[in-house]
Motif scaffolding. Sequence first.
Motif, PDB file in Angstrom:
ATOM      1  N   VAL A   1     -17.841   9.700  34.149  1.00  0.00           N
ATOM      2  CA  VAL A   1     -16.576   9.474  34.859  1.00  0.00           C
ATOM      3  C   VAL A   1     -15.621  10.625  34.538  1.00  0.00           C
ATOM      4  CG1 VAL A   1     -14.636   7.917  35.241  1.00  0.00           C
ATOM      5  CG2 VAL A   1     -16.888   6.965  34.654  1.00  0.00           C
TER       6      VAL A   1
ATOM      7  N   CYS B   1     -10.938  12.375  30.815  1.00  0.00           N
ATOM      8  CA  CYS B   1      -9.688  12.239  31.569  1.00  0.00           C
ATOM      9  C   CYS B   1      -8.690  13.301  31.136  1.00  0.00           C
ATOM     10  CB  CYS B   1      -9.081  10.857  31.358  1.00  0.00           C
ATOM     11  SG  CYS B   1     -10.072   9.507  32.038  1.00  0.00           S
TER      12      CYS B   1
ATOM     13  N   ILE C   1     -16.724   9.335  29.410  1.00  0.00           N
ATOM     14  CA  ILE C   1     -15.523   9.346  30.238  1.00  0.00           C
ATOM     15  C   ILE C   1     -14.673  10.544  29.827  1.00  0.00           C
ATOM     16  CG2 ILE C   1     -13.446   8.081  30.898  1.00  0.00           C
ATOM     17  CD1 ILE C   1     -14.913   5.503  30.091  1.00  0.00           C
TER      18      ILE C   1
END
Length: 389
Positions: A43, A66, A64
Amino acid sequence: YCRQIIGAYDVEQVSIEGLMIEDCTYSWVEFPSGLTFYSGTAVICNNSTISFRDTIVTSSYSGISCSDCDLEIVGTEITKNSQVGLSVRGDSCLTISHTIATGNSIGIDCFSGCDAQILNCLIAGNRECGISFGQTSAAILGTTIAGNSRHSSTGCGVQSNSNSETFLSDCIIWDNPRTFNRTHGSITVQHSDLDGAFEGEGNIASDPMFTRGPLGEYYLHPDCPCIDAGSQSAEEAGLSDRTTQTDGTPDSGMVDMGYHYPIAEADVGVSCSLNADEFAPGDVIRASMGLENRGSDIAVDIYAVIVLPDGSVISLIEGAFGVGLWPWHSDLLLPSGFAAGPQIIFELAIPLSTESGDYSFIAAVCWPGMEYSGLLSSDESRFSIAPLE
């Protein structure tokens, strides 16, 4: 269920719930324009607001990643990723709770201006470091950070670098090569159990006596000094509906230090039967078992034992019998709706030297590693063996 990258760029709100995201392996793609795109992160988010709930991110190159995001993660498993499990950077705000990060290279990595709050998480068994901060302001509350970097002398539980400010309370940090690694960063700790003395109100340095239970290996033994040793009540901490105890007793009074598991629930049934209830030496016993799971997915130990007239036990182990109480199957995953049998699980010719008397065949399902203290379901078939004529 996803085996590809999920990307969010300049998105106002993204919610991911109940997904299994796995097997995003590292590779590259070269576009006609000459741009090379490297993938492998499950992600990727940039300048977005994103939430994860009850999701599993596993077995990818990286979990993940971000940047400049508002990120909320609840009840999620970030496991067995080759590199970082969760990477948050830039002007990001991270809130992560009731989440497990295990088996990654680094469990959680926050840097370059991130604000992070980590509440009731289990950060364990990561290969290099449990949590790493750089230029980050972070609060870690009610979290267990244990068994990270066991095969690396340079690893640590928490790394705080580059002017990071890290505050910990009600935590357990144990069995890491180093508890902390600080380089131009500050760490404040209170009401926590540390593998090595550390100044701070309410801190202790005592073996937390981790015990295996229904959902993992980091429950607390009833005699553990971390019980009722936190800074506030379990209700104030928002953990009164969770447990550190293998019997599922909800936390009450002063909050226990460390990670609190959800209270495990199970609805399994087991049945057993024999081809007769009276036998003689030389006869053949045929034992059958049936098993069903009416609840959610769970892992269990299954026992198939014979109790002798003197009360001693022999157990079916990998197609043979052994003396003592041993599981026939350990950590067996029972998917929701699973049903099998009744079917024969063993045939045993009774030796001529077998003692006469009353016997029992017992089938049992227990929480992993807990034997009869974790009994979920059992059934019994009694039988007798006559003296040899």
